[in-house]
Scaffold this active site. Sequence first.
Site, PDB file in Angstrom:
ATOM      1  N   GLY B  49     -16.636   0.782   0.464  1.00 28.02           N
ATOM      2  CA  GLY B  49     -16.040   0.644  -0.872  1.00 28.02           C
ATOM      3  C   GLY B  49     -15.255   1.889  -1.208  1.00 28.02           C
ATOM      4  N   CYS B  50     -14.332   1.788  -2.107  1.00 30.01           N
ATOM      5  CA  CYS B  50     -13.470   2.923  -2.424  1.00 30.01           C
ATOM      6  C   CYS B  50     -14.137   3.914  -3.358  1.00 30.01           C
ATOM      7  CB  CYS B  50     -12.190   2.425  -3.056  1.00 30.01           C
ATOM      8  SG  CYS B  50     -10.851   3.596  -2.947  1.00 30.01           S
TER       9      CYS B  50
END
Lengths: 401, 137
Positions: B49-50
């Site tokens: 995930g960012c």
Amino acid sequence: MTLPFDAATARRQFPLLAAPEAPVYFDNAATTQKPFAVLDAERNFYSHANANAHRASHALARAATAGYEAARATVADFLTVDPAEIIFTRGTTESLNLLAAVLASTIQSDDVLVVTALEHHSNLLPWRRLAEQRQARLHVIPVRDDGVLDWQPVDGLPPRTRGLAVAHVSNTTGQRLPVAELCAAARQMGAWSVVDGAQAVAHAEVAPTQLGCDFYAFSGHKLYAPLGIGILWGRAAMLADLPPWQLGGGMVEQVTADEARWLAPPHRFEAGTPNIAGAIGLAAAITFLRQWHWQDILAHQHRVQQQLEIALQQRGIVLLGPAGQRHGVLSLVVPQVHPQDLGILLDQAGIAVRVGHHCAMPLMQRLGLPGTLRLSVGLYNTKQDVAALVQALDIALELLR
Amino acid sequence: MDELSPAALQAAFAAQRSWQDKYRLLLSYGRMLPEQPTADFPADARLAGCESEAWLWLHGDQQLHCAIASPSRLVRGLLWVLCAPVQQATPQRVSQFDFAQYLTDLGLLAHLSASRGNGLQAAITQLRAWADARLPS
């Protein structure tokens, strides 16, 4: 004739911000909202003047071409440069990649390319790759522990520096880098200089000729203009000698079975059908902004940011970058609190912020941070926005501490 | 940690009047869990995930054991809530459990942005994969 700037009045020009579900929007460094003038300009183009530019000669095509070139002239005027030095691209990232490609032959083995530790990936990775491809060395100007660039003019640049790529304003710390001095140092060594203006364009005076750089890039969507349009400014003398990047229609003077002759800049660097609507939208954004004094807009943004800084510091929150000299962005570090937890809770409270590494992973690694929470101000943010943020922040901190 | 049944968790969340109280509850679940994975977490336990770093290690053969880590206390809480009804469950039960409905019943899916929702989605995918690998084919 310019009007006195009033954020509440300006804000009413932005339909998204008036929507009931709109958040308090503090993510302007990621992208900005668009005023009616920009939306109308794009729509009007498609409704009344849509044709390909620089191709056909019929009336509609002449209108499209005129609109596109008039947009170029508007951008040039905004930067106080010649229109022939303005190249339309898709954005800052494309502008920088274009430069890395067309400047490649200027770099020889064992030459040095200089960047800083603050760079966004878009102004780091193309140069890193160029250095690898040309067996050159990438020199990274470091930052101090507080994220401030560790460079004085007396430090100069390494021997054999052949190129410099530096942000005008950091998208993470908000620091305005000593770009004029860095470019002067580069020039003295016969090196070219590229400035990434993505963050600066909405938060500073941008006059590339005064900075003394050879190239300057920015994106329309950070300046209240549409997505998918950006600018690369290049000094005429530099552009004249550069080879084209993308090849195809629209950038050739003559093509035969055996060879091709390129057009002069800027069209040499604009292959394919351009984003005419985007260019017109960007010009409309600039025209929209010019109903006020640019300095008044900057002063307003600065005031909002100062209000934020005071409130944050009162709550024991650490801010990266140089105190009192942050241009449009604030990166928060809250002791004992992970930025993502804070971001999730602010989002619940209707505040839009950005959490993470901000495409500056090397900087985060250097500072030993998992990321930061970033607030970034736009011309339409008001002190009511600040109050809403502060209220939401207090709720979040109470939950998290 | 006590495993609370879906019904008990649902009651706990339903009793919260405001989003602040709901998140306070999530934070309390996350408080006890570690920020970083221990050395025995395998590499594929990392959820991509960012904005976040999160690890979900699913192990055990006939009974599921979930190990969670994240520097974000809310993400730890969300993962804990996700796993609570299937801790020590058989592959059969894990395979049949309707995670999406469960999260909706808790009123949590609606609160999540697409990116964080996808983090939970990645975790659900891992849970299904654990179960599928152990079901007779």
